[in-house]
Write a protein that holds these residues in place. Structure first.
Motif, PDB file in Angstrom:
ATOM      1  N   LEU A  38      -0.233   7.872   4.579  1.00  0.00           N
ATOM      2  CA  LEU A  38       1.087   8.486   4.422  1.00  0.00           C
ATOM      3  C   LEU A  38       1.021   9.999   4.632  1.00  0.00           C
ATOM      4  O   LEU A  38       1.988  10.707   4.432  1.00  0.00           O
TER       5      LEU A  38
ATOM      6  N   ILE B  93      -7.130   2.398  -4.406  1.00  0.00           N
ATOM      7  CA  ILE B  93      -6.194   1.898  -3.394  1.00  0.00           C
ATOM      8  C   ILE B  93      -5.185   2.996  -3.041  1.00  0.00           C
ATOM      9  O   ILE B  93      -4.846   3.203  -1.884  1.00  0.00           O
ATOM     10  N   ARG B  94      -4.743   3.715  -4.075  1.00  0.00           N
ATOM     11  CA  ARG B  94      -3.730   4.734  -3.828  1.00  0.00           C
ATOM     12  C   ARG B  94      -4.279   5.835  -2.926  1.00  0.00           C
ATOM     13  O   ARG B  94      -3.644   6.242  -1.971  1.00  0.00           O
ATOM     14  N   GLU B  95      -5.497   6.281  -3.212  1.00  0.00           N
ATOM     15  CA  GLU B  95      -6.046   7.371  -2.403  1.00  0.00           C
ATOM     16  C   GLU B  95      -6.183   6.982  -0.947  1.00  0.00           C
ATOM     17  O   GLU B  95      -5.870   7.751  -0.047  1.00  0.00           O
ATOM     18  N   LYS B  96      -6.601   5.748  -0.732  1.00  0.00           N
ATOM     19  CA  LYS B  96      -6.740   5.290   0.650  1.00  0.00           C
ATOM     20  C   LYS B  96      -5.353   5.200   1.298  1.00  0.00           C
ATOM     21  O   LYS B  96      -5.152   5.629   2.428  1.00  0.00           O
ATOM     22  N   ALA B  97      -4.407   4.664   0.542  1.00  0.00           N
ATOM     23  CA  ALA B  97      -3.058   4.486   1.090  1.00  0.00           C
ATOM     24  C   ALA B  97      -2.393   5.829   1.359  1.00  0.00           C
ATOM     25  O   ALA B  97      -1.625   5.973   2.302  1.00  0.00           O
ATOM     26  N   GLN B  98      -2.721   6.811   0.530  1.00  0.00           N
ATOM     27  CA  GLN B  98      -2.093   8.127   0.724  1.00  0.00           C
ATOM     28  C   GLN B  98      -2.518   8.760   2.040  1.00  0.00           C
ATOM     29  O   GLN B  98      -1.763   9.510   2.636  1.00  0.00           O
TER      30      GLN B  98
ATOM     31  N   GLU C 191       0.836  -1.207   0.000  1.00  0.00           N
ATOM     32  CA  GLU C 191       0.000   0.000   0.000  1.00  0.00           C
ATOM     33  C   GLU C 191       0.868   1.254   0.000  1.00  0.00           C
ATOM     34  O   GLU C 191       0.587   2.212  -0.710  1.00  0.00           O
ATOM     35  N   GLU C 192       1.916   1.255   0.818  1.00  0.00           N
ATOM     36  CA  GLU C 192       2.763   2.451   0.853  1.00  0.00           C
ATOM     37  C   GLU C 192       3.438   2.680  -0.492  1.00  0.00           C
ATOM     38  O   GLU C 192       3.592   3.810  -0.942  1.00  0.00           O
TER      39      GLU C 192
ATOM     40  N   ARG D 192       3.620  12.063   6.404  1.00  0.00           N
ATOM     41  CA  ARG D 192       4.912  12.215   5.744  1.00  0.00           C
ATOM     42  C   ARG D 192       4.858  13.237   4.608  1.00  0.00           C
ATOM     43  O   ARG D 192       5.693  13.224   3.726  1.00  0.00           O
TER      44      ARG D 192
ATOM     45  N   LEU E 183      -6.781   0.929  -9.071  1.00  0.00           N
ATOM     46  CA  LEU E 183      -5.479   1.258  -8.484  1.00  0.00           C
ATOM     47  C   LEU E 183      -5.551   2.614  -7.800  1.00  0.00           C
ATOM     48  O   LEU E 183      -5.033   2.814  -6.702  1.00  0.00           O
TER      49      LEU E 183
ATOM     50  N   ILE F 195       2.192   1.821  -3.369  1.00  0.00           N
ATOM     51  CA  ILE F 195       1.133   2.335  -4.249  1.00  0.00           C
ATOM     52  C   ILE F 195       0.844   3.811  -3.940  1.00  0.00           C
ATOM     53  O   ILE F 195       0.625   4.614  -4.841  1.00  0.00           O
ATOM     54  N   ALA F 196       0.898   4.167  -2.658  1.00  0.00           N
ATOM     55  CA  ALA F 196       0.633   5.561  -2.269  1.00  0.00           C
ATOM     56  C   ALA F 196       1.612   6.520  -2.933  1.00  0.00           C
ATOM     57  O   ALA F 196       1.288   7.667  -3.213  1.00  0.00           O
TER      58      ALA F 196
END
Ligand SMILES: Cc1cc2nc3c(=O)[nH]c(=O)nc-3n(C[C@H](O)[C@H](O)[C@H](O)COP(=O)(O)O)c2cc1C
Ligand code: SF4
Ligand code: SF4
Ligand code: FES
Lengths: 619, 121
Positions: free
Chosen positions: B18, B10-15, A130-131, B21, B7, A133-134
């Motif tokens: 983060l 998933i990225r928006e949730k994962a961001q 996930e990180e 940071r 994708l 992908i982020a």
């Protein structure tokens, strides 16, 4: 969403782990629990952050505060002061020339760096898909598979000008094109993670710190060439890198980013990890291929190139870890962006492992064309102590050394080669004036002799002969003509060897002769090693004026070769001295000197001996 | 996972995970944690901010803390920093006031002038 308001990134790269990072991580868990603050802080293990010499290092977000050389005893203070009261702990920050650098982005070490392959290394948790992908992970793959034809992908790589980071600097698109153009039912793509040069840890750090990036790069390559199977060849000494890649593969499979019909296209891909036993020669692509096939890891002549006849006889591309590491970013930011960095013939950036006598040893990434001076003095922080810069060895045992006069040379493939060195995979060993260049050359030669696979005679026999000559020069038996002998051998071995190991192994010797010929001459003619590194070409001597006759040296000499008395003072019997240095260390009044050159008594003794041998031979 | 849109989800949730940071931050809340601030309940104030923001799923708001604060007579003090706008400093904060600031200022964009003790740098 959670109540966590702090991300604590603890570097768990190999350097920091050996400095105790894992203990510190445990301690954070304990202390946070004691203060019931576990739910306020995310503790994240990352790959190498770069400045390994400051290890264990960590960064605290949102402020981005950088702490170095943290010990378990510092943890309590970080938690109570910084995490709970919001007062960062100044004494653990980098302090240089009366300045304190609180934020990671201000630390001088990072100033001239541009991170592409290392973009996420030290920033994300390498075990979290996930990180990755982020940060935009797998977007390049999706875009490539959905929107681009394989030939477009190759054209984009061509436009980026990307060249192989594994040493040779071969244009990546040419290899890919060759495999693309071959019609075959099976094709393979291999990631070369053998990394055998002493002092190198670039590929290991990338694999450990950002494994998904390498996997994504490999898949894009596979799609461009029409391959559906990939292998990671990683040496067994890198267990964490192996574990991380394996984790990445299974995570990608679970999410459907690997396997059949990726992104609902016809592209299918699978990858496996193969471990190598750690032979330097197995990094050579044909040897590597044989090793994966289960054969002995010996090189075979090229052509046929792997692109034509590779793994199990099928078209195969072998690329270096860092080469793959650049690929996703090229597709995210565009070939133009990539080509705008670096030099015209060597675009992009290069990762280096800085080691040796400099202050900031560690992992760095700078644009190609950065000068050695910037690399060593700005990024690397200059020499330790008051020492002077003497030489820098690039390209490990295959490379060559450069000197003060080359400090303004930009690092790119051609410039380094012209000057008798090479880019290699990125190992940079910086040496101060205390290093003996003949001895350095001998060290690399010994390494190559041990690592030669023995298949072809120029390398097997020739390198051994070079080592014999170097041995005799460094132990005081050098002869007139030895330098020329080394050059003659070196040049023919370079020409005649089958693989790159033999072809490049003479480089350290040839380049040190080129730039430090006077040192070779002093070793041979004057029997003297100015740096006092070569034991036979230096000696210890007791200065009777300073000696107080305490007998400490004599009592500490393991071979009883010091005699004298309080009145007479003490003397070393030079012929028997084994140069252990005990006397030098224990003398309370520093009456013992370490001097360059073979002692006259030893010279005389050796010539007696050789006369005796000659007489015997004459009989 | 089959499309770029999948994708992206998933990225928006994962961001969000983060965010600390250096993700997409619209408003930064800086809670003053000087000794007097803590004595006056600054930690409670920060916790309430965190809870309220989590409850409302405000993914572009970041809560952070600082140890240096000069307005000791008005602790706990909180700065709201918004891109392109002058900084707003609230003083004498408590959990109830925090809830109001979250609803009014952060969600609806209206400064709660009753609690403001300073604006600008
Ligand atoms: C003795 C020897 C050792 C090598 N070791 C490595 C290595 O550890 N890693 C690597 O990527 N390439 C190594 N190479 C270069 C490979 O043969 C090959 O050129 C490279 O993996 C190609 O990848 P690239 O085009 O991405 O650089 C070595 C070559 C020789 C001759
Ligand atoms: S050059 Fe050396 S390592 Fe390469 S094939 Fe010949 S013997 Fe083996
Ligand atoms: S260097 Fe070692 S062997 Fe030589 S004299 Fe001193 S103590 Fe003895
Ligand atoms: S291992 Fe921690 S900085 Fe390199």
């Amino acid at each position: 969403m959670s109540l966590k308001h702090i991300d604590l990134l603890i570097c768990c790269g190999s350097g920091c782990i050996s400095a105790g990072a894992l203990k510190i991580k445990e301690r954070f868990h304990e202390v946070l629990k004691e203060h019931s603050a576990t739910n306020e802080v995310n503790i994240i293990e990352t790959g190498c952050m770069g400045p390994c010499d400051y290890g264990p290092v960590m960064v605290v977000y949102p402020e981005g505060i950088f702490y170095k050389k943290v010990t378990p005893d510092d943890v309590e203070e970080i938690v109570t002061e910084h995490f709970i009261k919001g007062r960062p702990v100044t004494r653990l920050m980098l302090q240089e020339d009366d300045k304190t650098f609180s934020a990671q982005k201000d630390v001088p070490f990072y100033q001239k760096q541009i991170k592409v392959a290392l973009e996420n290394c030290g920033y994300i948790n390498p075990e979290s898909l996930e990180e990755y992908i982020a940060t935009g992970g797998y977007e390049a793959l999706g875009k490539v598979l959905i929107e681009m034809k394989p030939q477009d992908v190759i054209n984009e790589i061509k436009a980026s000008g990307l060249r192989g980071r594994g040493g040779g600097g071969f244009p990546t698109h040419i290899k890919w094109q060759m495999v693309h153009d071959k019609k075959d039912d099976e094709k393979y793509v291999i990631c070369n993670g053998d990394e055998g040069d002493p002092g190198a840890f670039m590929d290991r750090s990338i694999l450990e710190g950002d494994p998904h990036r390498i996997l994504e790069g490999m898949m894009i390559a596979a799609y461009a060439m029409g391959a559906s199977m990939g292998f990671f060849y990683i040496r067994a000494e890198y267990p964490l890198a192996i574990k991380r890649i394996k984790t990445a593969i299974s995570q990608a499979k679970e999410l459907g980013l690997m396997g059949d019909n990726i992104f609902d296209t016809d592209f299918c891909f699978d990858a496996e990890v193969r471990t190598g036993a750690g032979a330097f020669v197995c990094g050579e692509e044909t040897a590597l291929i044989h090793s994966i096939e289960g054969e002995r890891g010996n090189p075979t002549p090229k052509p046929p190139y792997p692109a034509v006849k590779g793994l199990w006889g099928k078209p195969t591309v072998v690329n270096n870890v860092e080469t793959f590491g650049n690929i996703p970013t090229i597709f995210l930011k565009g070939a133009k962006w990539f080509a705008s960095m670096g030099t015209e013939k060597s675009p992009g950036t290069k990762v280096f492992a800085l080691t040796g006598d400099i202050r900031n040893t560690g992992l760095v990434e700078v644009p190609m064309g950065t000068t050695l001076r910037e690399l060593i003095f700005d990024v690397g922080g200059g020499m330790i102590g008051d020492h002077k810069f003497k030489a820098v060895q690039l390209g490990g045992p295959s490379g060559g050394c450069l000197t003060v006069e080359h400090l303004d040379t930009g690092v790119d493939y051609e410039s380094l080669k012209e000057r008798g060195s090479m880019m290699g995979s990125g190992g940079v060993i910086v040496m101060n004036e205390e290093k003996c260049m003949v001895n350095v050359a001998r060290f690399f030669m010994e390494f190559c002799v041990e690592e030669s696979c023995g298949k072809c005679s120029p390398c097997r026999i020739g390198l051994k002969q070079m080592l014999t000559v170097l041995d005799r020069i460094t132990n005081g038996h050098g002869r007139e003509g030895d330098i020329e002998e080394l050059q003659r051998l070196g040049e023919s071995i370079s020409k005649l060897s089958l693989c790159g190991l033999g072809q490049t192994a003479p480089n350290p010797v040839l380049s040190t002769i080129r730039y430090f010929r006077d040192e070779y001459e002093a070793h041979i003619r004057d029997r003297s090693c100015a740096t006092k590194v070569c034991n036979d070409l230096m000696h210890y001597d007791i200065d009777k004026d300073r000696c107080i006759g305490c007998s400490l040296c004599a009592r500490n000499c393991p071979v009883d070769c010091i005699s004298g008395s309080r009145e007479e003072k003490y003397t070393i019997h030079q012929v028997d001295c084994i140069k252990c240095g005990n006397c030098f260390d224990v003398c309370p009044v520093k009456a013992i000197d370490k001097l360059p050159g073979m002692h006259p008594d030893v010279v005389a003794h050796r010539s007696e001996l050789s006369k005796a041998v000659n007489q015997y031979e004459d009989l | 996972m089959k499309t770029l849109a999948d994708l992206k989800k998933i990225r928006e949730k994962a961001q969000e995970d983060l965010k600390l940071r250096g993700g997409n931050v619209r408003i930064k809340i800086v809670v003053g944690m000087g000794t007097s601030g803590i004595a006056m309940g600054a930690r409670e104030v920060m916790k309430t901010f965190l809870e309220e923001i989590a409850a409302r799923n405000l993914s572009d708001v970041l809560v952070t803390q600082t140890g240096e604060k000069g307005l000791s007579s008005m602790e706990p003090v909180v700065d709201l920093i918004e891109e392109g706008k002058p900084k707003v400093t609230y003083g004498n904060m408590n959990p109830d006031k925090v809830k109001k600031v979250v609803v009014e200022h952060i969600v609806n964009g209206r400064v709660v002038s009753d609690y403001v003790v300073a604006t600008g740098d």
